[in-house]
Structure formats: C-alpha cells, structure tokens
Scaffold this active site. Structure first.
Site, PDB file in Angstrom:
ATOM      1  N   CYS A   1      -3.973  13.163  12.535  1.00  0.00           N
ATOM      2  CA  CYS A   1      -4.795  11.956  12.405  1.00  0.00           C
ATOM      3  C   CYS A   1      -4.743  11.205  13.722  1.00  0.00           C
ATOM      4  CB  CYS A   1      -4.330  11.093  11.242  1.00  0.00           C
ATOM      5  SG  CYS A   1      -2.740  10.344  11.543  1.00  0.00           S
TER       6      CYS A   1
ATOM      7  N   LYS B   1       0.839  -1.208   0.000  1.00  0.00           N
ATOM      8  CA  LYS B   1       0.000   0.000   0.000  1.00  0.00           C
ATOM      9  C   LYS B   1       0.869   1.250   0.000  1.00  0.00           C
ATOM     10  CE  LYS B   1      -1.585   1.566   4.071  1.00  0.00           C
ATOM     11  NZ  LYS B   1      -1.414   2.972   4.494  1.00  0.00           N
ATOM     12  N   ASN B   2       1.821   1.304   0.937  1.00  0.00           N
ATOM     13  CA  ASN B   2       2.571   2.552   1.094  1.00  0.00           C
ATOM     14  C   ASN B   2       3.555   2.804  -0.046  1.00  0.00           C
ATOM     15  OD1 ASN B   2       1.118   3.157   3.327  1.00  0.00           O
ATOM     16  ND2 ASN B   2       2.666   2.509   4.807  1.00  0.00           N
TER      17      ASN B   2
ATOM     18  N   ARG C   1      -8.706  -0.006   4.501  1.00  0.00           N
ATOM     19  CA  ARG C   1      -7.753   0.931   3.894  1.00  0.00           C
ATOM     20  C   ARG C   1      -6.442   0.225   3.552  1.00  0.00           C
ATOM     21  NH1 ARG C   1      -7.165   6.512   7.008  1.00  0.00           N
ATOM     22  NH2 ARG C   1      -5.729   6.699   5.275  1.00  0.00           N
TER      23      ARG C   1
ATOM     24  N   ASP D   1       4.685   0.362  12.020  1.00  0.00           N
ATOM     25  CA  ASP D   1       3.454  -0.200  11.450  1.00  0.00           C
ATOM     26  C   ASP D   1       3.224  -1.665  11.848  1.00  0.00           C
ATOM     27  OD1 ASP D   1       2.967   2.224  10.292  1.00  0.00           O
ATOM     28  OD2 ASP D   1       3.599   1.653   8.289  1.00  0.00           O
TER      29      ASP D   1
ATOM     30  N   ARG E   1       1.360  14.653  13.118  1.00  0.00           N
ATOM     31  CA  ARG E   1       1.877  14.407  11.778  1.00  0.00           C
ATOM     32  C   ARG E   1       1.941  15.660  10.890  1.00  0.00           C
ATOM     33  NH1 ARG E   1      -0.587   8.926   9.473  1.00  0.00           N
ATOM     34  NH2 ARG E   1       1.332   8.867   8.294  1.00  0.00           N
ATOM     35  N   PRO E   2       2.803  16.599  11.224  1.00  0.00           N
ATOM     36  CA  PRO E   2       2.953  17.784  10.363  1.00  0.00           C
ATOM     37  C   PRO E   2       3.641  17.444   9.031  1.00  0.00           C
ATOM     38  CG  PRO E   2       4.465  17.871  12.248  1.00  0.00           C
ATOM     39  CD  PRO E   2       3.689  16.604  12.387  1.00  0.00           C
ATOM     40  N   VAL E   3       3.677  18.424   8.111  1.00  0.00           N
ATOM     41  CA  VAL E   3       4.346  18.193   6.816  1.00  0.00           C
ATOM     42  C   VAL E   3       5.461  19.219   6.593  1.00  0.00           C
ATOM     43  CG1 VAL E   3       2.437  17.004   5.655  1.00  0.00           C
ATOM     44  CG2 VAL E   3       2.563  19.502   5.572  1.00  0.00           C
ATOM     45  N   ASP E   4       5.964  19.776   7.700  1.00  0.00           N
ATOM     46  CA  ASP E   4       6.988  20.821   7.577  1.00  0.00           C
ATOM     47  C   ASP E   4       8.236  20.349   6.826  1.00  0.00           C
ATOM     48  OD1 ASP E   4       7.146  19.161   9.883  1.00  0.00           O
ATOM     49  OD2 ASP E   4       8.695  20.447  10.744  1.00  0.00           O
ATOM     50  N   LEU E   5       8.610  19.097   7.002  1.00  0.00           N
ATOM     51  CA  LEU E   5       9.827  18.617   6.324  1.00  0.00           C
ATOM     52  C   LEU E   5       9.621  18.499   4.817  1.00  0.00           C
ATOM     53  CD1 LEU E   5      11.232  15.874   8.729  1.00  0.00           C
ATOM     54  CD2 LEU E   5      11.637  18.328   8.701  1.00  0.00           C
TER      55      LEU E   5
ATOM     56  N   ILE F   1       8.104   6.578  16.879  1.00  0.00           N
ATOM     57  CA  ILE F   1       7.816   7.324  15.637  1.00  0.00           C
ATOM     58  C   ILE F   1       6.583   8.217  15.803  1.00  0.00           C
ATOM     59  CG2 ILE F   1       7.417   7.134  13.133  1.00  0.00           C
ATOM     60  CD1 ILE F   1      10.096   5.909  13.911  1.00  0.00           C
TER      61      ILE F   1
ATOM     62  N   ARG G   1      -3.543  11.107   4.414  1.00  0.00           N
ATOM     63  CA  ARG G   1      -2.372  11.985   4.495  1.00  0.00           C
ATOM     64  C   ARG G   1      -1.430  11.849   3.315  1.00  0.00           C
ATOM     65  NH1 ARG G   1      -0.466  14.585   8.406  1.00  0.00           N
ATOM     66  NH2 ARG G   1       1.584  13.982   7.667  1.00  0.00           N
TER      67      ARG G   1
HETATM   68  C1  EPZ Z   1       4.652   6.722   6.314  1.00  0.00           C
HETATM   69  O1  EPZ Z   1       3.981   7.855   6.854  1.00  0.00           O
HETATM   70  C2  EPZ Z   1       3.627   5.624   6.194  1.00  0.00           C
HETATM   71  N1  EPZ Z   1       2.550   6.066   5.311  1.00  0.00           N
HETATM   72  C3  EPZ Z   1       3.082   5.267   7.579  1.00  0.00           C
HETATM   73  O2  EPZ Z   1       2.210   4.182   7.409  1.00  0.00           O
HETATM   74  C4  EPZ Z   1       4.252   4.857   8.470  1.00  0.00           C
HETATM   75  O3  EPZ Z   1       3.771   4.612   9.773  1.00  0.00           O
HETATM   76  C5  EPZ Z   1       5.309   5.964   8.512  1.00  0.00           C
HETATM   77  O4  EPZ Z   1       5.727   6.299   7.147  1.00  0.00           O
HETATM   78  C6  EPZ Z   1       6.548   5.600   9.307  1.00  0.00           C
HETATM   79  O5  EPZ Z   1       7.129   4.440   8.765  1.00  0.00           O
HETATM   80  C7  EPZ Z   1       2.709   6.037   3.997  1.00  0.00           C
HETATM   81  O6  EPZ Z   1       3.753   5.661   3.469  1.00  0.00           O
HETATM   82  C8  EPZ Z   1       1.559   6.461   3.169  1.00  0.00           C
HETATM   83  P1  EPZ Z   1       6.958   9.937   8.374  1.00  0.00           P
HETATM   84  P2  EPZ Z   1       4.657   9.273   6.828  1.00  0.00           P
HETATM   85  O7  EPZ Z   1       6.956  11.208   7.596  1.00  0.00           O
HETATM   86  O8  EPZ Z   1       5.478   9.397   5.609  1.00  0.00           O
HETATM   87  C9  EPZ Z   1       6.997  13.319  11.773  1.00  0.00           C
HETATM   88  C10 EPZ Z   1       0.303   2.816   7.926  1.00  0.00           C
HETATM   89  O9  EPZ Z   1      -0.253   2.284   8.916  1.00  0.00           O
HETATM   90  N2  EPZ Z   1       7.004  14.294  10.658  1.00  0.00           N
HETATM   91  O10 EPZ Z   1       8.102   9.004   8.205  1.00  0.00           O
HETATM   92  O11 EPZ Z   1       3.598  10.265   7.070  1.00  0.00           O
HETATM   93  C11 EPZ Z   1       5.714  12.507  11.854  1.00  0.00           C
HETATM   94  O12 EPZ Z   1       4.719  13.187  12.556  1.00  0.00           O
HETATM   95  C12 EPZ Z   1       0.956   4.143   8.067  1.00  0.00           C
HETATM   96  O13 EPZ Z   1       0.329   2.306   6.803  1.00  0.00           O
HETATM   97  C13 EPZ Z   1       7.153  15.639  10.923  1.00  0.00           C
HETATM   98  O14 EPZ Z   1       7.263  16.059  12.091  1.00  0.00           O
HETATM   99  O15 EPZ Z   1       5.596   9.167   8.107  1.00  0.00           O
HETATM  100  C14 EPZ Z   1       6.204  11.246  12.537  1.00  0.00           C
HETATM  101  O16 EPZ Z   1       6.257  11.447  13.912  1.00  0.00           O
HETATM  102  C15 EPZ Z   1       0.487   5.074   9.077  1.00  0.00           C
HETATM  103  N3  EPZ Z   1       7.187  16.526   9.882  1.00  0.00           N
HETATM  104  C16 EPZ Z   1       7.636  11.078  11.999  1.00  0.00           C
HETATM  105  O17 EPZ Z   1       8.007  12.364  11.505  1.00  0.00           O
HETATM  106  C17 EPZ Z   1       7.087  16.101   8.588  1.00  0.00           C
HETATM  107  O18 EPZ Z   1       7.115  16.943   7.668  1.00  0.00           O
HETATM  108  C18 EPZ Z   1       7.803  10.078  10.859  1.00  0.00           C
HETATM  109  O19 EPZ Z   1       6.776  10.287   9.901  1.00  0.00           O
HETATM  110  C19 EPZ Z   1       6.939  14.728   8.321  1.00  0.00           C
HETATM  111  C20 EPZ Z   1       6.917  13.844   9.380  1.00  0.00           C
END
Ligand code: EPZ
Length: 421
Positions: free
Chosen positions: A118, A22-23, A400, A308, A123-127, A330, A94
């Site tokens: 969520c 999926k991811n 999902r 996950d 889960r911000p998107v600042d990065l 995480i 997201r």
């Molecule tokens: C991906 O989410 C996966 N989703 C998630 O899968 C998975 O849990 C996660 O990676 C970690 O492995 C998809 O691939 C669609 P991150 P993602 O950015 O990319 C913080 C599932 O059950 N962060 O690696 O959103 C964030 O809040 C799911 O299938 C920021 O602060 O995860 C988290 O604490 C749920 N700012 C950490 O970083 C940012 O801009 C890692 O998140 C981005 C992230």
C-alpha cells in the site's frame, strides 16, 4: 470528488468527542467468525473502513447490521457459508487479512486473498502466516491467495515474533482461542487495540492472559459464545485532535480521551510546551501565545510514539522554534505528506527514514493532495494554522479513518467545509 476547504483562523476552543477506535473495531469485527452466537460492538466508529469490513464479513455469510446510526454493530456468524475472501474486497483494505485466523480456527479451512502493498510500504503478511503455521496450519500460496487448512483443527503452539506486528498478533490471538491446548505468543504487540481484542475475546469465553505485555498465553477452548463489547476510544483520533489547539492555540477538551492511551505522545507535546491535563471528561489541551519548541521524535511500537501520529506531529514541527528530527521506524515510505507540507511553506528535508524539519514562522494556504489517511489529516492540521485558504484534495483517504472531521473541527471554531471539486 470531495475535497476539504480550510481557512486558517487562529485559536480553537471547545470540546471534541472521540469515537471508538477504527483499528480496534477492524479486529473486533472478524472475531464474530469465531462463534455461532451474536457479537455486539458498541461505541463503533462510523467510517468507510468499517463498512468495508462489514461487506467482507457479509461475503463470508455473516450478518452485519448497524444500529443507533452506526454506533452499534450487531454481528452474527451463525454459519460461515463462504470460506473465500476475494481479492476485490481484500485489496481495498489490508485489515481484511484478519479474517484468516478466525475462519481457519472455527472452520478448519479458509482461502484469503493476499492484500498486497500500500502507499505507506510493502507491508507483507509473512508473520501472520508463520504464527498460524506454528499452530499447525497448512498453508499454500496460489495465484495471490493463501489457501489454509487445519484438518484436525489448530493446535496450541509457541511462536516468537521476530519483530512486533499488531495485525499478526491479532490474527494469532484470535486463532489460538479455539486451538487445542496452550499457545504462547512472544514479542507480541502491546497496543491498546490488542488489549481491547483480548478483553472482547474473554467476554466471548476465551482464556487469555498477559495481553498488554509482550507474552500472551492462550488456553484454547472448544467454543466461544456471544458477547457485547464497547470499542476502546481511538487513540489516534485523540492524538490528532489534541494537535489542533497545539498548532492553532486555544484550549480544547477531547471528550473520552485517556492519558494511558497516548502517554508517549503527551510527553512530546509537553516537551514542546503544550499543556495537557486529564479531567473527568477527557484530555484538555491548551497552548498560550508562545511558539512551540522543536522536537525529536522516533516512532516505535506501543508504548512508544505511534507511527500513526507521525504525519500529524510533523505539522506541529513545521512552525516550531528550531530544528526537529523525525525518525520513522515502522513503515519505509511514510513521509508522503512532507512534499505537500512544503507546498504550504514548510522546510523539510527527507533522507530515507529521517525527516529534518526546520520550523518557519508561519505556513501559507495552498492546494494540496492527501496521499493516505494520516497524511490527509496532517495537511488539515497544518491548514488550520496557515494564512489563507487550503484545499485538501482526495479526501476519500480521510473518510476511511475520521468520522465527520469538518463537523468536529468546525464545532471548536475552525473554518472548514467539505466541497465538491
Ligand atoms: C496496524 O497495521 C494498523 N492497522 C496501522 O494503522 C498501524 O500503522 C500499524 O498497525 C502499526 O501500529 C490496523 O490496525 C488495521 P504491523 P498492521 O503488522 O497490523 C511489517 C492507520 O493509519 N510486517 O504492526 O498492518 C510491516 O510491513 C494504519 O490506521 C511484516 O514485515 O501493522 C510494518 O513495517 C496504517 N510482516 C511492521 O511490520 C508481517 O507479516 C509493523 O506492521 C506483518 C507486518
């Protein structure tokens, strides 16, 4: 509303086919926006999140068709006719933010709704945004939307992620393929889904080196072309089904499963006393009659133990011999399955990001509620080994990320059915 009814019934035997990830698919699909030529994805999973991404891409002007009962996705973004990803679709998932980098790289502008938090955390998107800024993007946040432009096109840049983010690495990687010059991403995510994306982009003509390591170098090209790419097997679906015989006993082969995708997870299963064997068909998991041993698990970015699979391994710990400690590093709010497992008789104490699980001899069936995707399936795993009936409510979360869960588990001997409540 759909619910899943499980009757706990001992050992499982047989084969479970593992679908495409999926991811991975959710980041491969937006890659279509990088090229005017078609992108075909084979081994796609049939899930509601994939349909949601299809609808989002269609709203931007892409054509999305499912073939072979959804296992093949034909995507074409000859023209991006709309550059605005609306809140109504983005809020559902997201991963929608992943259209931002490709759209900006190809069209020079994009407006994408912020996804918001969520159930599992803020889960911000600042990065994502900072990495695009390092490539010259001009960003403005207005009324819940990111307004992005790159008037002369994106330019290669250097960006070091302050911590690992899968999605931000994917967004930056896609954007950099069409930026002018060289982009270097440091402290990049190393997940198999990143490697799969890089391989697909390379098939489309991108010049990328270093995927799977923490430094990825991308030499921008003028255009990308069409390609056909098979989606990597889903390591989280794989780990989930490997836990079914680990919890219930028996022997199950997860067809298409690969050890390199789940090494850290397998190390923990073996430590608990579960046998795992790599065969030409996939990964075979078996367990004898002895009780599993308690485990200490800490979630980490790949190649560490995946967040996950945290909820699912907690289901195994519930009946292990001894006290297990689970640390979630995480996401800040990813223990919502714990109170539901406790309804089935589990002994769990959650303090912040740490859950201490004292193993009990056996669980008992109960009505429980799914709170997110991985939490739902952990309840199903626990229910398979529990005495009596468990009704898992709110299974739309499950749909999902897991295709035909009741069929896959039913085929190895589980008593599980979808019911209407
Ligand atoms: C991906 O989410 C996966 N989703 C998630 O899968 C998975 O849990 C996660 O990676 C970690 O492995 C998809 O691939 C669609 P991150 P993602 O950015 O990319 C913080 C599932 O059950 N962060 O690696 O959103 C964030 O809040 C799911 O299938 C920021 O602060 O995860 C988290 O604490 C749920 N700012 C950490 O970083 C940012 O801009 C890692 O998140 C981005 C992230």
């Amino acid at each position: 509303m759909d619910a899943i009814l499980v009757r706990g019934n001992g050992a499982l035997h047989g084969d479970i086919p593992i679908a495409g990830a999926k991811n991975a698919c959710l980041t491969l699909m937006p890659a279509t926006l990088l090229s005017e030529e078609p992108l075909t994805l084979t081994n796609a999973p049939r899930l509601s999140d994939i349909r949601t991404m299809g609808l989002l891409l269609e709203s931007l002007g892409a054509e999305v068709s499912e073939m072979q009962d959804g296992k093949v996705l034909a995507l074409s973004s000859h023209d991006i006719t709309n550059h605005r990803a609306e809140y109504d679709i983005v809020r559902k998932m997201r991963a929608s933010i992943l259209v931002l980098g490709p759209m900006l790289a190809r069209a020079g502008h994009a407006v994408v709704s912020l996804p918001g938090g969520c159930a599992i955390g803020a889960r911000p998107v600042d990065l994502h945004l900072r990495a695009l800024e390092a490539m010259g993007a001009e960003l403005d946040l207005k009324e819940g939307y990111v307004h992005a432009k790159a008037p002369g096109g994106l330019k290669g840049g250097a960006f070091e992620f302050p911590f690992v983010s899968v999605g931000a690495t994917e967004n930056a990687l896609m954007a950099a393929t069409l930026a002018k010059g060289t982009t270097v991403l440091q402290n990049a995510a190393r997940e198999p889904e990143i490697v799969d994306l890089a391989q697909c982009l390379r098939r489309m003509g991108a010049q990328i080196e270093g995927e799977g390591s923490s430094t990825i170098t991308i030499q921008g090209v003028d255009r990308l072309h069409g390609a056909t790419h098979p989606v990597v097997p889903d390591r989280i679906e794989l780990g989930t089904y490997m836990l079914a015989p680990a919890i219930c006993g028996g022997a199950v082969t997860c067809l298409g499963g690969r050890m390199d995708l789940v090494r850290a997870f397998v190390d923990k299963l073996e430590e608990a006393g579960i046998n795992v064997e790599e065969t030409s068909a996939g990964l075979r998991v078996s367990r004898g009659n002895e009780r599993v041993k308690a485990l200490d698990v800490t979630t980490e970015p790949f190649p560490g133990f995946p967040t996950d699979l945290q909820a699912q391994i907690m289901a195994l710990m519930c009946t292990a011999d001894g006290v297990s400690v689970l640390e979630e590093k995480i996401f800040e709010n990813r223990f919502m399955h714990a109170p539901e497992l406790m309804r089935m008789g589990a002994q769990i104490d959650v303090q912040g990001g740490t859950a201490t699980v004292t193993g009990v001899e056996g669980l008992k069936g109960a009505p429980v509620m799914a709170t997110d995707l991985r939490a739902s399936v952990s309840l199903i795993l626990a229910a398979l080994a529990a005495e009596g009936e468990t009704l898992v409510n709110r299974v739309y979360h499950l749909d999902r990320g897991y295709e035909r869960v009741e069929e896959k588990l039913g085929n190895v001997g589980a008593q599980i059915e979808r019911v209407q409540v």
